[in-house]
Design a protein around this motif. Structure first.
Motif, PDB file in Angstrom:
ATOM      1  N   THR A  85       0.874  -1.167   0.000  1.00 19.83           N
ATOM      2  CA  THR A  85       0.000   0.000   0.000  1.00 19.83           C
ATOM      3  C   THR A  85       0.910   1.215   0.000  1.00 19.83           C
ATOM      4  N   LEU A  86       0.901   1.977  -1.085  1.00 20.64           N
ATOM      5  CA  LEU A  86       1.789   3.131  -1.210  1.00 20.64           C
ATOM      6  C   LEU A  86       1.106   4.400  -0.713  1.00 20.64           C
ATOM      7  N   ASN A  87       1.909   5.251  -0.090  1.00 23.39           N
ATOM      8  CA  ASN A  87       1.435   6.558   0.388  1.00 23.39           C
ATOM      9  C   ASN A  87       0.203   6.403   1.267  1.00 23.39           C
ATOM     10  N   GLY A  88       0.310   5.491   2.244  1.00 20.32           N
ATOM     11  CA  GLY A  88      -0.786   5.248   3.172  1.00 20.32           C
ATOM     12  C   GLY A  88      -0.742   6.196   4.350  1.00 20.32           C
ATOM     13  N   ALA A  89      -1.095   5.710   5.527  1.00 20.38           N
ATOM     14  CA  ALA A  89      -1.131   6.540   6.736  1.00 20.38           C
ATOM     15  C   ALA A  89       0.211   7.224   6.962  1.00 20.38           C
ATOM     16  N   GLY A  90       0.169   8.531   7.210  1.00 17.28           N
ATOM     17  CA  GLY A  90       1.392   9.292   7.453  1.00 17.28           C
ATOM     18  C   GLY A  90       2.271   9.435   6.227  1.00 17.28           C
ATOM     19  N   GLY A  91       1.720   9.166   5.051  1.00 22.23           N
ATOM     20  CA  GLY A  91       2.515   9.250   3.833  1.00 22.23           C
ATOM     21  C   GLY A  91       3.477   8.098   3.644  1.00 22.23           C
ATOM     22  N   LEU A  92       3.337   7.049   4.442  1.00 30.23           N
ATOM     23  CA  LEU A  92       4.255   5.917   4.381  1.00 30.23           C
ATOM     24  C   LEU A  92       3.765   4.835   3.420  1.00 30.23           C
ATOM     25  N   ASP A  93       4.720   4.113   2.840  1.00 31.21           N
ATOM     26  CA  ASP A  93       4.421   2.888   2.101  1.00 31.21           C
ATOM     27  C   ASP A  93       4.416   1.729   3.098  1.00 31.21           C
ATOM     28  N   PHE A  94       3.427   0.864   3.000  1.00 32.08           N
ATOM     29  CA  PHE A  94       3.359  -0.336   3.834  1.00 32.08           C
ATOM     30  C   PHE A  94       3.533  -1.554   2.923  1.00 32.08           C
ATOM     31  N   PHE A  95       4.384  -2.481   3.336  1.00 30.20           N
ATOM     32  CA  PHE A  95       4.622  -3.654   2.493  1.00 30.20           C
ATOM     33  C   PHE A  95       4.942  -4.874   3.338  1.00 30.20           C
ATOM     34  N   ASP A  96       4.710  -6.049   2.764  1.00 28.15           N
ATOM     35  CA  ASP A  96       5.009  -7.296   3.454  1.00 28.15           C
ATOM     36  C   ASP A  96       5.122  -8.421   2.443  1.00 28.15           C
ATOM     37  N   VAL A  97       5.747  -9.506   2.863  1.00 21.71           N
ATOM     38  CA  VAL A  97       5.714 -10.768   2.122  1.00 21.71           C
ATOM     39  C   VAL A  97       4.850 -11.717   2.932  1.00 21.71           C
ATOM     40  N   SER A  98       3.833 -12.271   2.276  1.00 24.42           N
ATOM     41  CA  SER A  98       2.847 -13.080   2.985  1.00 24.42           C
ATOM     42  C   SER A  98       2.891 -14.540   2.537  1.00 24.42           C
ATOM     43  N   LEU A  99       2.876 -15.424   3.548  1.00 27.54           N
ATOM     44  CA  LEU A  99       2.732 -16.857   3.324  1.00 27.54           C
ATOM     45  C   LEU A  99       1.388 -17.348   3.866  1.00 27.54           C
ATOM     46  N   VAL A 100       0.473 -16.406   4.124  1.00 28.29           N
ATOM     47  CA  VAL A 100      -0.847 -16.756   4.647  1.00 28.29           C
ATOM     48  C   VAL A 100      -1.587 -17.657   3.667  1.00 28.29           C
ATOM     49  N   ASP A 101      -1.388 -17.402   2.370  1.00 31.23           N
ATOM     50  CA  ASP A 101      -2.007 -18.246   1.339  1.00 31.23           C
ATOM     51  C   ASP A 101      -1.075 -19.355   0.869  1.00 31.23           C
ATOM     52  N   GLY A 102      -0.065 -19.665   1.672  1.00 34.96           N
ATOM     53  CA  GLY A 102       0.887 -20.709   1.302  1.00 34.96           C
ATOM     54  C   GLY A 102       2.125 -20.152   0.626  1.00 34.96           C
ATOM     55  N   TYR A 103       2.913 -21.039   0.060  1.00 41.53           N
ATOM     56  CA  TYR A 103       4.232 -20.693  -0.467  1.00 41.53           C
ATOM     57  C   TYR A 103       4.479 -21.466  -1.761  1.00 41.53           C
ATOM     58  N   ASN A 104       5.113 -20.762  -2.733  1.00 41.74           N
ATOM     59  CA  ASN A 104       5.519 -21.512  -3.931  1.00 41.74           C
ATOM     60  C   ASN A 104       6.950 -21.248  -4.375  1.00 41.74           C
ATOM     61  N   LEU A 105       7.539 -20.105  -3.953  1.00 43.19           N
ATOM     62  CA  LEU A 105       8.944 -19.851  -4.298  1.00 43.19           C
ATOM     63  C   LEU A 105       9.513 -18.769  -3.389  1.00 43.19           C
ATOM     64  N   PRO A 106      10.848 -18.734  -3.238  1.00 41.08           N
ATOM     65  CA  PRO A 106      11.463 -17.707  -2.395  1.00 41.08           C
ATOM     66  C   PRO A 106      11.299 -16.317  -3.014  1.00 41.08           C
ATOM     67  N   THR A 149       4.867  -6.481   9.021  1.00 40.89           N
ATOM     68  CA  THR A 149       4.558  -5.322   8.198  1.00 40.89           C
ATOM     69  C   THR A 149       5.676  -4.306   8.306  1.00 40.89           C
ATOM     70  N   PHE A 150       6.118  -3.779   7.167  1.00 40.94           N
ATOM     71  CA  PHE A 150       7.252  -2.855   7.120  1.00 40.94           C
ATOM     72  C   PHE A 150       6.851  -1.578   6.402  1.00 40.94           C
ATOM     73  N   THR A 151       7.586  -0.495   6.670  1.00 37.31           N
ATOM     74  CA  THR A 151       7.244   0.805   6.099  1.00 37.31           C
ATOM     75  C   THR A 151       8.463   1.483   5.502  1.00 37.31           C
ATOM     76  N   CYS A 152       8.184   2.365   4.546  1.00 36.82           N
ATOM     77  CA  CYS A 152       9.212   3.214   3.955  1.00 36.82           C
ATOM     78  C   CYS A 152       8.477   4.405   3.342  1.00 36.82           C
ATOM     79  N   ALA A 153       9.203   5.344   2.770  1.00 37.58           N
ATOM     80  CA  ALA A 153       8.570   6.493   2.116  1.00 37.58           C
ATOM     81  C   ALA A 153       9.385   6.896   0.900  1.00 37.58           C
ATOM     82  N   SER A 154       8.692   7.275  -0.149  1.00 35.53           N
ATOM     83  CA  SER A 154       9.325   7.785  -1.380  1.00 35.53           C
ATOM     84  C   SER A 154      10.394   6.843  -1.908  1.00 35.53           C
ATOM     85  N   ALA A 155      10.112   5.557  -1.883  1.00 34.65           N
ATOM     86  CA  ALA A 155      11.101   4.556  -2.303  1.00 34.65           C
ATOM     87  C   ALA A 155      10.689   3.891  -3.608  1.00 34.65           C
ATOM     88  N   ASP A 156      11.689   3.355  -4.301  1.00 37.93           N
ATOM     89  CA  ASP A 156      11.448   2.369  -5.345  1.00 37.93           C
ATOM     90  C   ASP A 156      11.618   0.998  -4.686  1.00 37.93           C
TER      91      ASP A 156
END
Length: 314
Positions: free
Chosen positions: A127-148, A246-253
C-alpha cells in the motif's frame, strides 16, 4: 523608514525559503515508484500483478521472466496491490489457453487482467502513500508458499525503517507432507512444487481465522503457521501476524527478487539456518531530504547576508 526596509528584506528572505519548501512539497502527491522484478531462479517465472479494490490496474498485469531477466514497472502514487510468481506455466498449442501449476490467476492468458493468485503462492503486498505518507509492504505466506521472494526498498527517505523483508528459504522440500503440492518432474517422478497453508489444506476455522476465530484473541499461531514463521521470521505466517511482518518506507522504489542469492542478498542469516531480513542501506541517487536541507540552508544564509548588507549600506 529603516525599520520598514529591514522588515522588507527579512520578509523577502522568508518568502524565498517558503517558496523552495513549497517547490519540494508539490511533487510529493504525484510521486510514482518503480518496481523492478528480478528472476534469479534457475527456471522461468511468470510474475502476476493484482491491483487492490478501487485502485487502477497497472500497465501490465503479467509477463514472463527467464532466469536472470528483470522488468521495471511504473506504479502510481496511492497504489495498493500484490505481486507474485507463477511457475510451471504452459500454453496449450490447440486452444492457446495459458495455465500455471502454481500461482495461476485463472485468466487463461499471460496477463492476469484482474485475476488473483490461486493458493498456494508467496505474495508481495503493498500500500503506497498510506497513513502518514508511508508505504506499507510485506511478504505473505498466509495463502501458502511456492517460491522464495524478497522485497528491498531502494532509496527510501522521510520515514519508516525501509528494511528488507521476505522468505529466501526453499520450503517446498521441507513442507509437511499433508501440505505439499506435488507435480510431475522432468525425470518422470513427482516433486513438491508448493506448500499449502493449513487453511487451504484443511479449511478449519482455527486455521483460517474465521467464524469464532475471526479475531486476534481467538486465532493463534498453529504448528503449521509456526513452520512458516520459523523458516521466514519476517513474513506473514497467519492472518494476525502483523507485529513482526509489516514494514514501512517512504518515497522509495522497490526491488522484488525471486530466488535471491543468499551471498548477495541484503537478507543475512541470523543463525546459519533461517535467513532474516536486515536493513537496506543502498539507495538510488541522492537523498531528497539532504538536498532540501542544503537548499534551505543556502536560502537562509543568502537572506541573512542580504539583510546584513542592507544595514551596512543604510
Amino acid at each position: 523608514m529603516a525599520a520598514s526596509s529591514s522588515q522588507h528584506a527579512l520578509r523577502s528572505a522568508t518568502i524565498s525559503v517558503l517558496s523552495i519548501l513549497l517547490l519540494f512539497q508539490l511533487p510529493k502527491g504525484s510521486y510514482s515508484a518503480t518496481f523492478t522484478i528480478v528472476n534469479k531462479c534457475s527456471y522461468p517465472v511468470w510474475p502476476g500483478i493484482l491491483s487492490g479494490a478501487g485502485t487502477a490496474p497497472l500497465s501490465t498485469t503479467g509477463f514472463a521472466l527467464q532466469p536472470g531477466e528483470s522488468n521495471a514497472v511504473a506504479v502510481p502514487a496511492g497504489w495498493s496491490g500484490r505481486f507474485w510468481g507463477r511457475t510451471l506455466c504452459t500454453q496449450d498449442t490447440t486452444t492457446g489457453k495459458f495455465t500455471c501449476v502454481t500461482g495461476d490467476c485463472g485468466s487463461s492468458t499471460m496477463e492476469c487482467s484482474g485475476g488473483g493468485a490461486a493458493p498456494p503462492a508467496t505474495l508481495a503486498e503493498f500500500t503506497l502513500n498510506g497513513a502518514g505518507g508511508l508505504d506499507f509492504f510485506d511478504v505473505s505466506l498466509v495463502d501458502g508458499y511456492n517460491l522464495p521472494m524478497i522485497i528491498e526498498p531502494q532509496g527510501g527517505s522521510g520515514g519508516g525503517n525501509c528494511s528488507a523483508t521476505g522468505c529466501v528459504v526453499d520450503l517446498n522440500s521441507a513442507c509437511p507432507t499433508e501440505l505439499k503440492v506435488m507435480s510431475s518432474s522432468s525425470n518422470g517422478g513427482d516433486e513438491s512444487v508448493a506448500c499449502k497453508s493449513a487453511c487451504e489444506a484443511f479449511g478449519n476455522p482455527e486455521y483460517c481465522c474465521s467464524g469464532a476465530f475471526a479475531n486476534p484473541q481467538t486465532c493463534k499461531p498453529s504448528s503449521y503457521s509456526q513452520f512458516f514463521k520459523s523458516a521466514c521470521p519476517r513474513a506473514y505466517s497467519y492472518a494476525y501476524d502483523d507485529g513482526t511482518s509489516t514494514f514501512t518506507c517512504a518515497s522509495a522504489d522497490y526491488l522484488i527478487t525471486f530466488c535471491p542469492s543468499p551471498s548477495t542478498s541484503s537478507i543475512k542469516s541470523g543463525n546459519g539456518k533461517y535467513p532474516m531480513a536486515v536493513q537496506v542501506s543502498g539507495s538510488h541517487g541522492v537523498d531528497k531530504n539532504v538536498v532540501l536541507k542544503m537548499i534551505i540552508g543556502m536560502y537562509v544564509l543568502v537572506g541573512f547576508w542580504r539583510l546584513c548588507l542592507w544595514q551596512l549600506l543604510n
